[in-house]
Design a protein around this motif. Structure first.
Motif, short mmCIF file in Angstrom:
data_model
loop_
_atom_site.label_atom_id
_atom_site.label_comp_id
_atom_site.label_asym_id
_atom_site.label_seq_id
_atom_site.Cartn_x
_atom_site.Cartn_y
_atom_site.Cartn_z
N VAL A 292 0.85 -1.16 0.35
CA VAL A 292 -0.40 -0.11 0.07
C VAL A 292 1.30 1.47 0.23
O VAL A 292 1.61 1.63 0.96
N VAL A 293 0.87 2.24 -0.97
CA VAL A 293 1.63 3.43 -1.04
C VAL A 293 0.52 4.62 -0.98
O VAL A 293 -0.19 4.61 -1.75
N LEU A 294 1.40 5.46 0.39
CA LEU A 294 0.16 6.90 0.40
C LEU A 294 1.03 8.08 -0.81
O LEU A 294 2.39 7.72 0.17
N CYS A 295 0.67 8.49 -1.32
CA CYS A 295 1.65 8.81 -2.18
C CYS A 295 0.41 10.73 -2.38
O CYS A 295 -0.52 11.54 -3.37
N CYS A 296 -1.03 10.86 -1.41
CA CYS A 296 -1.92 11.80 -0.90
C CYS A 296 -1.33 13.08 -0.21
O CYS A 296 -0.79 12.64 0.05
N PRO A 297 -1.70 14.16 -0.72
CA PRO A 297 -1.76 15.27 -0.19
C PRO A 297 -2.05 15.33 1.59
O PRO A 297 -3.29 14.50 1.99
N LEU A 298 -1.46 16.56 2.56
CA LEU A 298 -1.99 16.93 3.62
C LEU A 298 -2.67 16.83 3.46
O LEU A 298 -2.36 18.58 3.64
N THR A 299 -4.41 16.76 4.48
CA THR A 299 -5.04 17.72 4.07
C THR A 299 -6.03 16.78 5.84
O THR A 299 -5.59 16.66 6.32
N GLU A 300 -6.77 18.66 5.79
CA GLU A 300 -7.66 17.58 7.15
C GLU A 300 -8.43 16.40 7.08
O GLU A 300 -8.69 15.89 8.34
N ALA A 301 -9.25 15.52 5.92
CA ALA A 301 -9.44 14.22 5.59
C ALA A 301 -8.10 13.39 5.06
O ALA A 301 -8.40 12.47 5.96
N THR A 302 -7.00 13.95 4.79
CA THR A 302 -5.72 12.83 5.31
C THR A 302 -5.12 12.59 6.68
O THR A 302 -4.68 11.76 6.81
N ARG A 303 -5.50 13.88 7.28
CA ARG A 303 -4.02 13.87 8.67
C ARG A 303 -4.75 12.34 9.65
O ARG A 303 -6.44 12.55 9.78
N GLY A 304 -4.03 11.63 9.90
CA GLY A 304 -4.40 11.05 10.69
C GLY A 304 -5.45 9.55 10.09
O GLY A 304 -6.11 8.73 10.96
N MET A 305 -5.51 9.67 8.89
CA MET A 305 -6.48 8.12 8.03
C MET A 305 -6.39 7.02 8.40
O MET A 305 -6.53 6.37 8.24
N ILE A 306 -4.41 6.71 8.18
CA ILE A 306 -4.19 5.53 9.01
C ILE A 306 -3.90 4.89 10.21
O ILE A 306 -2.65 5.70 10.71
N GLY A 307 -5.16 5.08 10.51
CA GLY A 307 -4.69 4.72 12.35
C GLY A 307 -4.78 2.75 12.54
O GLY A 307 -4.43 2.02 11.74
N ALA A 308 -4.81 2.20 14.02
CA ALA A 308 -5.07 1.14 14.81
C ALA A 308 -5.87 0.61 13.44
O ALA A 308 -5.51 -0.62 13.28
N ALA B 120 1.43 -7.65 4.91
CA ALA B 120 1.53 -6.45 3.85
C ALA B 120 2.72 -5.16 4.03
O ALA B 120 3.24 -5.04 5.35
N ILE B 121 3.48 -4.77 3.17
CA ILE B 121 3.70 -3.42 3.39
C ILE B 121 3.20 -1.74 3.36
O ILE B 121 2.29 -1.88 2.20
N LEU B 122 3.43 -0.97 4.16
CA LEU B 122 2.90 0.29 3.93
C LEU B 122 4.41 0.92 3.62
O LEU B 122 5.12 1.12 4.46
N VAL B 123 3.96 1.93 2.77
CA VAL B 123 4.70 2.44 2.10
C VAL B 123 3.94 4.51 2.22
O VAL B 123 3.33 4.51 1.55
N ASN B 124 4.71 5.49 2.99
CA ASN B 124 5.06 6.47 2.84
C ASN B 124 5.33 7.69 2.22
O ASN B 124 6.25 7.54 2.83
N VAL B 125 4.96 7.98 1.63
CA VAL B 125 5.69 9.07 0.76
C VAL B 125 4.97 10.44 0.21
O VAL B 125 5.41 11.34 -0.25
N ALA B 126 3.97 10.34 1.33
CA ALA B 126 3.02 11.59 1.17
C ALA B 126 2.92 12.26 2.44
O ALA B 126 4.16 13.37 2.08
N ARG B 127 2.78 12.07 3.44
CA ARG B 127 3.19 13.45 4.75
C ARG B 127 2.60 12.42 5.94
O ARG B 127 2.24 11.49 5.89
N GLY B 128 3.89 12.21 7.11
CA GLY B 128 4.18 12.04 8.04
C GLY B 128 2.49 11.99 8.85
O GLY B 128 2.13 10.16 9.33
N PRO B 129 1.99 13.01 9.20
CA PRO B 129 0.53 12.86 9.77
C PRO B 129 -0.20 12.07 9.12
O PRO B 129 -1.63 11.39 9.76
N VAL B 130 -0.58 11.77 7.98
CA VAL B 130 -1.05 10.85 7.25
C VAL B 130 -1.52 9.56 8.51
O VAL B 130 -2.52 9.20 8.67
#
Length: 324
Positions: free
Chosen positions: A197-213, A223-233
């Motif tokens: 799963v690759v996160l490459c979305c912008p950081l917005t109020e809708a995406t902040r904290g989008m991936i939680g427990a 599975a592998i999580l790849v974050n090239v968006a922003r940390g707070p996603v």
């Protein structure tokens, strides 16, 4: 009088030369808020590769524009710039393939257990390192989930689908614009059905904290999580817990809640994580392309023209009242 062009970071040598032909180029002594605030005084153009203090925009009567050396706008206080009549421009898309390549090579490295085997080969020898090979996995034919189908998402799709024969599921607000071969899906389905799963979305109020427990809990064990968006996603503690427990196979992280990453951060001790210092989009080639975009926008703005990639067009009337 020569216009002052202030850059938060050193730039590609060719770009440096071109900007110097347009004005007096000043590079920050360090990319800290204090240095940027002090050393940007009198600037007509600010080239942005680090967060810009909001007070600069109201303080500088001669500031025409902030030009992002890249695409993401989270480093620029857009409301403050617009209120002050300062133009904001960016250079979208030119490092998309650079980021996409980073996602592919790092996912491959985790699937083949590169961090563990490299460590073991250096510390414990050939036999222990070679034992990891029995558990390596191939990328070809697996399912890739892409969250955010902008320039990076589309570049990643092309490499993954055409090059590795991957099935691609995409979380997008514009399913009608997906390339042939990509399948629109809800976030829950992407997380539960994808091997990577690759996160490459912008950081917005809708995406902040989008991936939680809860969201990480939907992912399969390997599975592998790849974050090239922003940390707070991503909810950082939830991901740390999942990695420490082996709940998921690993993570590729180029962005973090706190940057630079603290020296005592738990990620640094993990062998199922590949860490990079927010450089997924940086190569010699992409630096030149991004810099050339900055030069073109700077040239337009100093000539009194609207930027091509105009990010706050509502500032234009206020800008004209300032500069005519």
């Amino acid at each position: 009088m020569s216009e002052k062009i202030f850059s938060t970071h050193p730039l590609h040598p060719q770009v440096t030369g071109e900007l110097r032909s347009l004005g007096t180029l000043v590079v920050a002594s360090e990319p800290s808020p204090a240095a940027i605030l002090a050393e940007s005084a009198g600037a007509s153009i600010i080239v942005v590769r680090a967060p810009i203090p909001a007070e600069i925009f109201a303080r500088e009567p001669g500031l025409r524009a902030a030009v992002r050396h890249g695409a993401g706008l989270d480093m620029i206080p857009l409301d403050a710039a617009t209120a002050a009549g300062v133009l904001v421009a960016n250079v979208p898309g030119v490092n998309a393939v650079t980021v996409a390549e980073h996602c592919i090579w790092s996912a491959l490295a985790l699937l083949r257990r590169y961090p563990q085997l490299s460590h073991d080969l250096k510390s414990d020898g050939w036999t222990k390192a070679r034992a990891h090979s029995d558990h390596g996995r191939e990328l070809s034919g697996r399912t890739l989930g892409i969250v955010g189908m902008g320039n990076v998402g589309n570049a990643l799709f092309r490499i993954a689908h055409a090059g590795f024969g991957m099935k691609v599921l995409a979380v997008t607000s514009r399913p009608e614009a997906l390339p042939e071969g990509a399948q629109a899906a809800a976030l829950r389905d992407v997380l539960s059905q994808s091997d990577v799963v690759v996160l490459c979305c912008p950081l917005t109020e809708a995406t902040r904290g989008m991936i939680g427990a809860d969201e990480i809990g939907l992912m399969s064990a390997g599975a592998i999580l790849v974050n090239v968006a922003r940390g707070p996603v991503v909810h950082e503690q939830a991901l740390i817990s999942a990695l420490e427990s082996g709940r998921i196979g690993g993570a590729v992280l180029d962005v973090f809640d706190t940057q630079p990453l603290p020296d005592d951060h738990p990620y640094l001790a993990m062998h199922n994580v590949i860490l990079t210092p927010h450089m997924a989009g940086i190569t010699e080639e992409s630096m030149l392309r991004m810099g050339q975009g900055v030069v073109m926008e700077t040239r337009r703005i100093l000539a009194g023209e609207r930027p091509d990639n105009f990010c706050n067009p509502t500032a234009w009337e206020r800008y004209l009242r300032r500069f005519g």
